[in-house]
Design an enzyme around this catalytic site. Structure first.
Site, mmCIF file in Angstrom:
data_model
loop_
_atom_site.group_PDB
_atom_site.id
_atom_site.type_symbol
_atom_site.label_atom_id
_atom_site.label_comp_id
_atom_site.label_asym_id
_atom_site.label_seq_id
_atom_site.Cartn_x
_atom_site.Cartn_y
_atom_site.Cartn_z
ATOM 1 C CE LYS A 1 -3.954 1.870 2.628
ATOM 2 N NZ LYS A 1 -4.852 1.602 3.768
ATOM 3 C CB SER B 1 -7.644 3.916 2.678
ATOM 4 O OG SER B 1 -6.939 3.169 3.652
ATOM 5 C CB SER C 1 -8.433 0.863 5.235
ATOM 6 O OG SER C 1 -8.995 2.122 5.497
#
Length: 539
Positions: free
Chosen positions: A140, A215, A239
């Site tokens: 990420k 996210s 997320s």
């Protein structure tokens, strides 16, 4: 990066343009999709592109469509080299990006050098470098990787290049993993839709008119497309689980203190009431479990002072388990496809002889307000400082009421209220005598872009710090998921149902989450396997 500014162009726009140009240059020509093979915008589902395009060899397809344990065995048996594996994933990741806009950084040359070193080591030493030898792992955007950006959606944060790797990246590389790309996120990693002024919108490979969630949205799209055997996301309010849900994959949000987070970027620096947790995401539960086990067993507590010394503990599950199911949180009512997923899962478990009891929701509406308070208690000063003169995206505006510092007396009151809910959940779990709790991840399937959906079904469990695994169940179907007569039970419920349109949500992925008590990460992974197997055998 070269920044070209004019009197008409704000600096944040010049920075964003430079970052996009930087990313475009990182895409190797050899991995660019030929014009005659590029699906046009009318093609919604691109998830089968690797098999339908004719651009992949049988070996590349085999490499990119197996679990991590199978991948490692093939490398150990010298069926494939680390270079073979890396190149296959670089190609598929590059194609995923061109079709869904899921990557924030590509550094395939670095990854290739790592793979070559691993092959040379194996040839010389006759043994693998470690338990992740040659496994490409996507990260990420918030993870620091030397020489790359970690902007997490802020234009002005593109001015800083990482000078070192984060703790988790260093650990994974030491275990033999290959780093090769970073994935897109929304601004500050505080949205369930991955869309920024910096890099634009990330789309869902199974229906590009629908969101990937957030996210860890880029991770969701990349892994669903098969561009990563296993990726690392983070979860502070859902997320990992929301993108896993919306992309039809698996994701683990573990208990805080088991996977390193030291050295990664925070979207709300200084907020410590709710702890962000890193965790694996993959199309295959076996890959999620394998990476978690490797990390737990690598003594990560010696690298991150926030961690507990707790290696993997293989759980023994009873043959007949007791699950609770939460059909609604009494604040936002799930839409038809999510209810179908719950009913299908309960039926599948009961057919296998497991017992399912009903969970009575406890103060979900109150907890949603508490969590909003925790995340905005500084009056959003951290985010405003990171933005400088960059405005929020238009559809994210309208939250001016949150731009006010909260007094410590109010924060203490929220903590007391949170403790009351924690104690009530603990008592009910004991009373029911359950092994795990099954609940929605979101009240809707994957939905159209630029729509704000409540994450209360996930963030509630971040407040509890209960480990959870998101798992896929079904796809929304407009022919049977029509909007029923519905009387809203709250303002949040009214807002969500006003947006619901079965046609627009059609084919959206729907998953659920299985929860366990704190530090039962191993158990929750095994329970997810039990549930998935039951769904496979469902009548």
């Amino acid at each position: 990066m070269t920044i070209i500014e004019s009197t008409e162009t704000p600096r944040y726009e010049a920075l964003a343009q430079a970052a996009r140009e930087r990313r475009e240059k990182q895409l190797p020509d050899e991995y660019r999709i030929p014009k005659d093979k590029m699906p046009d915008d009318s093609v919604k589902d691109v998830s089968n592109f690797p098999r339908e395009s004719g651009l992949y060899t049988e070996q590349e397809l085999e490499i990119t469509e197996c679990t991590v344990p199978v991948l490692l065995k093939a490398i150990e048996d010298k069926k494939w080299t680390a270079v073979d594996v890396s190149k296959a994933y670089f190609k598929r990741a590059a194609h995923a990006h061109q079709l869904t806009n899921c990557l924030s950084e590509m550094f395939f040359e670095r990854g290739l050098e790592q793979a070559k070193e691993l092959d040379e080591y194996y040839e010389k030493e006759g043994k693998l470098m470690g338990p992740l030898h040659g496994v490409p792992i996507s990260m990420k955007d918030n993870q620091l990787i030397k020489g790359t950006l970690a902007s997490i959606g802020f234009c002005y944060w593109t001015e800083e290049i990482a000078q070192e790797d984060s703790t988790l990246v260093r650990l994974l590389v030491s275990l033999g993993a290959v780093m090769y790309c970073k994935t897109s996120v929304p601004m500050a990693m505080m949205s369930a839709d991955t869309d920024t002024r910096l890099f634009g919108t990330t789309t869902n490979p199974k229906n590009r008119t629908l969101t990937v969630g957030g996210s860890s949205g880029g991770e969701g799209a990349l892994t669903a497309f098969g561009g990563s055997p296993v990726g690392v996301g983070s979860d502070i309010g859902g997320s990992i689980r929301i993108p896993s849900n919306y992309n039809g994959i698996y994701g683990l949000k573990g208990t805080f203190g088991r996977i390193p987070a030291l050295g990664s970027k925070a979207g709300l620096g200084g907020q410590v009431h709710i702890k962000s947790v890193n965790g694996p995401m993959s199309r295959y539960l076996a890959s999620v479990e394998y990476l978690a086990k490797v990390i737990f067993d690598s003594h990560p507590e010696l690298l991150d002072y926030n961690l507990v010394p707790l290696p993997w503990r293989e759980p023994t599950l009873p043959k007949k388990m007791v699950f609770a199911v939460m059909k609604t949180d009494n604040n936002i009512t799930p839409t038809p496809a999510v209810t179908r997923a719950l009913e299908k899962t309960v039926k599948a478990l009961e057919e296998q002889g497991h017992q399912v009891v009903e969970w009575e929701p406890i103060e979900h509406g109150k907890m949603a307000k508490i969590l909003t308070g925790f995340f905005t208690q500084d009056g959003c000063e951290f985010i405003k400082a990171a933005l400088k003169d960059e405005p929020l995206l238009e559809y994210k505006q309208g939250n001016e009421h949150l731009l006010k510092d909260m007094p410590s007396s109010f924060v203490w009151g929220m903590q007391r209220a949170r403790l009351d809910v924690e104690n009530a959940v603990f008592a009910q779990w004991n009373k029911l005598g359950i092994d795990g709790l099954i609940a929605p991840v979101t009240p809707v399937p994957s939905h159209p872009h630029k729509v704000t959906i409540s994450h209360s079904y996930t963030s509630y469990w971040n407040a509890m710090d209960y480990p959870a695994v998101a798992f896929p169940v079904l796809r929304a179907d407009a022919t049977i998921d029509n909007k029923p007569d519905h009387t809203p039970v709250s303002d949040d419920d009214k807002a969500l149902w006003a947006l619901y349109d079965a046609e627009k949500y059609d084919t959206g992925c729907v998953g659920l989450q299985i929860l366990a008590r704190r530090y039962q990460d191993e158990k929750v992974l095994k329970m997810a396997s039990v549930i998935s197997e039951a769904l496979e055998h469902a009548q």
